[in-house]
Design an enzyme around this catalytic site. Sequence first.
Site, PDB file in Angstrom:
ATOM      1  N   TYR A  72      -9.850 -31.522   8.749  1.00  0.00           N
ATOM      2  CA  TYR A  72     -10.965 -31.848   9.654  1.00  0.00           C
ATOM      3  C   TYR A  72     -12.045 -30.764   9.582  1.00  0.00           C
ATOM      4  O   TYR A  72     -13.230 -31.049   9.448  1.00  0.00           O
ATOM      5  CB  TYR A  72     -10.414 -31.993  11.076  1.00  0.00           C
TER       6      TYR A  72
HETATM    7  N1  LIG Z   1     -12.642 -32.525  20.314  1.00  0.00           N
HETATM    8  C1  LIG Z   1     -13.198 -31.331  20.210  1.00  0.00           C
HETATM    9  O1  LIG Z   1     -12.761 -30.347  20.806  1.00  0.00           O
HETATM   10  C2  LIG Z   1     -14.420 -31.188  19.334  1.00  0.00           C
HETATM   11  C3  LIG Z   1     -14.950 -29.921  19.169  1.00  0.00           C
HETATM   12  C4  LIG Z   1     -16.129 -29.784  18.431  1.00  0.00           C
HETATM   13  C5  LIG Z   1     -16.719 -30.900  17.878  1.00  0.00           C
HETATM   14  N2  LIG Z   1     -16.184 -32.127  18.032  1.00  0.00           N
HETATM   15  C6  LIG Z   1     -16.894 -33.285  17.444  1.00  0.00           C
HETATM   16  O2  LIG Z   1     -17.766 -33.776  18.438  1.00  0.00           O
HETATM   17  C7  LIG Z   1     -18.103 -35.143  18.128  1.00  0.00           C
HETATM   18  C8  LIG Z   1     -18.066 -35.978  19.409  1.00  0.00           C
HETATM   19  O3  LIG Z   1     -16.795 -35.889  20.013  1.00  0.00           O
HETATM   20  P1  LIG Z   1     -16.331 -36.975  21.088  1.00  0.00           P
HETATM   21  O4  LIG Z   1     -15.288 -36.357  21.898  1.00  0.00           O
HETATM   22  O5  LIG Z   1     -17.521 -37.600  21.715  1.00  0.00           O
HETATM   23  O6  LIG Z   1     -15.652 -38.043  20.100  1.00  0.00           O
HETATM   24  P2  LIG Z   1     -15.152 -39.527  20.419  1.00  0.00           P
HETATM   25  O7  LIG Z   1     -15.044 -39.742  21.880  1.00  0.00           O
HETATM   26  O8  LIG Z   1     -13.956 -39.765  19.555  1.00  0.00           O
HETATM   27  O9  LIG Z   1     -16.365 -40.422  19.906  1.00  0.00           O
HETATM   28  C9  LIG Z   1     -16.576 -40.652  18.557  1.00  0.00           C
HETATM   29  C10 LIG Z   1     -17.185 -42.025  18.406  1.00  0.00           C
HETATM   30  O10 LIG Z   1     -17.356 -42.285  17.010  1.00  0.00           O
HETATM   31  C11 LIG Z   1     -17.099 -43.653  16.818  1.00  0.00           C
HETATM   32  N3  LIG Z   1     -16.736 -43.988  15.452  1.00  0.00           N
HETATM   33  C12 LIG Z   1     -15.583 -43.713  14.822  1.00  0.00           C
HETATM   34  N4  LIG Z   1     -15.598 -44.264  13.607  1.00  0.00           N
HETATM   35  C13 LIG Z   1     -16.789 -44.889  13.456  1.00  0.00           C
HETATM   36  C14 LIG Z   1     -17.363 -45.654  12.412  1.00  0.00           C
HETATM   37  N5  LIG Z   1     -16.731 -45.882  11.256  1.00  0.00           N
HETATM   38  N6  LIG Z   1     -18.608 -46.150  12.601  1.00  0.00           N
HETATM   39  C15 LIG Z   1     -19.249 -45.928  13.766  1.00  0.00           C
HETATM   40  N7  LIG Z   1     -18.738 -45.241  14.800  1.00  0.00           N
HETATM   41  C16 LIG Z   1     -17.509 -44.724  14.646  1.00  0.00           C
HETATM   42  C17 LIG Z   1     -15.921 -43.918  17.731  1.00  0.00           C
HETATM   43  O11 LIG Z   1     -15.789 -45.304  17.918  1.00  0.00           O
HETATM   44  P3  LIG Z   1     -14.330 -45.964  18.122  1.00  0.00           P
HETATM   45  O12 LIG Z   1     -14.090 -45.857  19.578  1.00  0.00           O
HETATM   46  O13 LIG Z   1     -14.537 -47.344  17.618  1.00  0.00           O
HETATM   47  O14 LIG Z   1     -13.340 -45.177  17.315  1.00  0.00           O
HETATM   48  C18 LIG Z   1     -16.332 -43.163  18.973  1.00  0.00           C
HETATM   49  O15 LIG Z   1     -17.095 -43.959  19.823  1.00  0.00           O
HETATM   50  C19 LIG Z   1     -17.137 -35.587  17.055  1.00  0.00           C
HETATM   51  O16 LIG Z   1     -17.818 -35.594  15.809  1.00  0.00           O
HETATM   52  C20 LIG Z   1     -16.087 -34.478  17.045  1.00  0.00           C
HETATM   53  O17 LIG Z   1     -15.514 -34.281  15.760  1.00  0.00           O
HETATM   54  C21 LIG Z   1     -15.047 -32.299  18.753  1.00  0.00           C
END
Ligand SMILES: NC(=O)c1ccc[n+]([C@@H]2O[C@H](COP(=O)([O-])OP(=O)(O)OC[C@H]3O[C@@H](n4cnc5c(N)ncnc54)[C@H](OP(=O)(O)O)[C@@H]3O)[C@@H](O)[C@H]2O)c1
Length: 220
Positions: A129
């Site tokens: 990742y």
């Molecule tokens: N978790 C952490 O601690 C952390 C830390 C730093 C950065 N981040 C990054 O921050 C970002 C936002 O995080 P978050 O918590 O808001 O993530 P999230 O809740 O998982 O939201 C990601 C969204 O992307 C959509 N998605 C996935 N596959 C897709 C596709 N093929 N086409 C279009 N949309 C798609 C998902 O839709 P579905 O519901 O259909 O899957 C979901 O709505 C992510 O990029 C993550 O990697 C996370």
Amino acid sequence: MRIFVIGAAGGVGRRLTAFLTESGDRVSGMHRRPEQASDIRAAGGSPVAGGLVADSVSELAGRVRGHDAIVFSAGAHGTGISQTTAIDGDGLEKAARAAVEAGVRRFVLVSAMPEAGRGGQPVERFEHYMAVKKRADAFLVTTPLDWLIVRPGTLTDSAGTGAVRAGLALVYGAVSRDNVAAFLAAALHAPRLSRAIVELTDGPTPVAQAVQHVVRTMGR
Ligand SMILES: NC(=O)c1ccc[n+]([C@@H]2O[C@H](COP(=O)([O-])OP(=O)(O)OC[C@H]3O[C@@H](n4cnc5c(N)ncnc54)[C@H](OP(=O)(O)O)[C@@H]3O)[C@@H](O)[C@H]2O)c1
């Protein structure tokens, strides 16, 4: 502004859509599952069905054309190595190419701080990742886009304080999705915050001031 949010039904995306629409911006929110359309409407956005894997670059370009900015906040959310490659990596590249094709210059990417998960036993999926996130950053900075990369620390669902620490390099920490969304909304309205990588945690500074602090740090 007319803003296109990729990942609009996600944790950050929904909050960002609400922040932007509450302050008068128009948001088109891309989602891949039909039932997510109502979540995007509830946040004040206009749902646009689409997928980073299923759509071609030209199809994505057709969806984003006419907007002033794109925010990429999509992610595979730990669903596996190939999904991470396809969504966080190849998906970002497709979205950036689509932005170029459609002439949407401003492109904001939600990435991750490289220090995430350090200090423990390496886990293959997480290492992958992090490598994919870095590859996405490295690709975006080679494009002619007016890009901004925001690297949050560990995301939490704590209530937003509206106050953050933002800088070109920060000590690792957590940040609420509310605060990330508030910072992204402010950054979209700060055109001088451009072609920069900004790290973000919760902190003491109101988001509007934090944005201006980074702009000053960059000497702009
Ligand atoms: N978790 C952490 O601690 C952390 C830390 C730093 C950065 N981040 C990054 O921050 C970002 C936002 O995080 P978050 O918590 O808001 O993530 P999230 O809740 O998982 O939201 C990601 C969204 O992307 C959509 N998605 C996935 N596959 C897709 C596709 N093929 N086409 C279009 N949309 C798609 C998902 O839709 P579905 O519901 O259909 O899957 C979901 O709505 C992510 O990029 C993550 O990697 C996370």
